[in-house]
Design an enzyme around this catalytic site. Sequence first.
Site, mmCIF file in Angstrom:
data_model
loop_
_atom_site.group_PDB
_atom_site.id
_atom_site.type_symbol
_atom_site.label_atom_id
_atom_site.label_comp_id
_atom_site.label_asym_id
_atom_site.label_seq_id
_atom_site.Cartn_x
_atom_site.Cartn_y
_atom_site.Cartn_z
ATOM 1 C CD GLU A 38 -6.579 137.274 158.467
ATOM 2 O OE1 GLU A 38 -5.889 137.721 159.411
ATOM 3 O OE2 GLU A 38 -6.202 136.340 157.734
ATOM 4 C CE LYS A 109 -3.138 136.171 155.434
ATOM 5 N NZ LYS A 109 -3.608 135.728 156.777
ATOM 6 C CB CYS A 142 -3.181 139.097 158.764
ATOM 7 S SG CYS A 142 -2.709 138.744 160.483
ATOM 8 C CB VAL A 169 -1.557 134.571 166.221
ATOM 9 C CG1 VAL A 169 -3.068 134.473 166.135
ATOM 10 C CG2 VAL A 169 -0.913 134.051 164.951
HETATM 11 C C1 ACM Z 1 -2.593 135.797 160.124
HETATM 12 O O1 ACM Z 1 -2.134 136.013 159.014
HETATM 13 N N1 ACM Z 1 -3.873 135.876 160.379
HETATM 14 C C2 ACM Z 1 -1.693 135.449 161.236
#
Ligand code: ACM
Length: 265
Positions: A38, A109, A142, A169
């Site tokens: 990402e 996203k 992510c 994270v």
């Molecule tokens: C994330 O979605 N980059 C934690």
Amino acid sequence: MRIGWVQNRPLPGNREDNLAQVEALIGTHRADLWVLPELFATGYLMADRQALARLAEPLSDGPTPAFLQELAARRECAFVAGVALADRGGLYNAAVAVDASGLRAVYRKVHLFDTERRVFDPGEGPYPVVDLAGARVGIMICFDWRFPEAARALALGGAQVIAHPSNLVLPHCQTAMVTRALENRVFTVTANRVGSEVLGGMSAVFTGASRIVDPEGRVLSDGPEDDIAVDVVEVDPTRADDKAINASNDLFADRRPGAYTARRA
Ligand code: ACM
């Protein structure tokens, strides 16, 4: 088919060096499909929307899609990669699918994480499934891992491989991807980054451990937690077309969508 991940450590705001780092990491490794993290070309934390707007790229002539297309043509491969995207009048945390012919798909996203909500516009779906490098490739980014509907939608949409650019994270994703692969009988490729960023009052430590999982939930590739790395494995994507669990159970045919509601008893 050979699928691989690149695990980088981007320098915030330094696109030129970040693109060069990815090309150097790929080096002489060969894959048909590469998944990159990402926001791999910009870094993750954005001071504010203005700072993001300075880094975000249009699809048509953005330097990152152009770099990916040029590298795809030169190395005869395809990429799914995270990019900060400026289009449709918005700013998106996006992933692009690119091969030598150019842009093949874009995903904005849907589930924005924490401080992303301050600067990015949320995508609306649908989650794309694209014929790429000899497989049907679905894309999510992510934090989408935390919403099993995302991987399920991609699998129901025909994805054999789920490409999952990440800047993780939180703990547990790498473990959860075994379940995402198993519950959908698909291959998953999580490309994560390493390093940390501090900006204003924000900080993030990224967990590395990029991972490829097969439809039986077997981990085929595991990256280090704290170093840049690259790995490639050979897979047969058609294994994901067989949704049989045993002689009498089929993961998709046995679904009971009408029963998937709850009532307080
Ligand atoms: C994330 O979605 N980059 C934690």
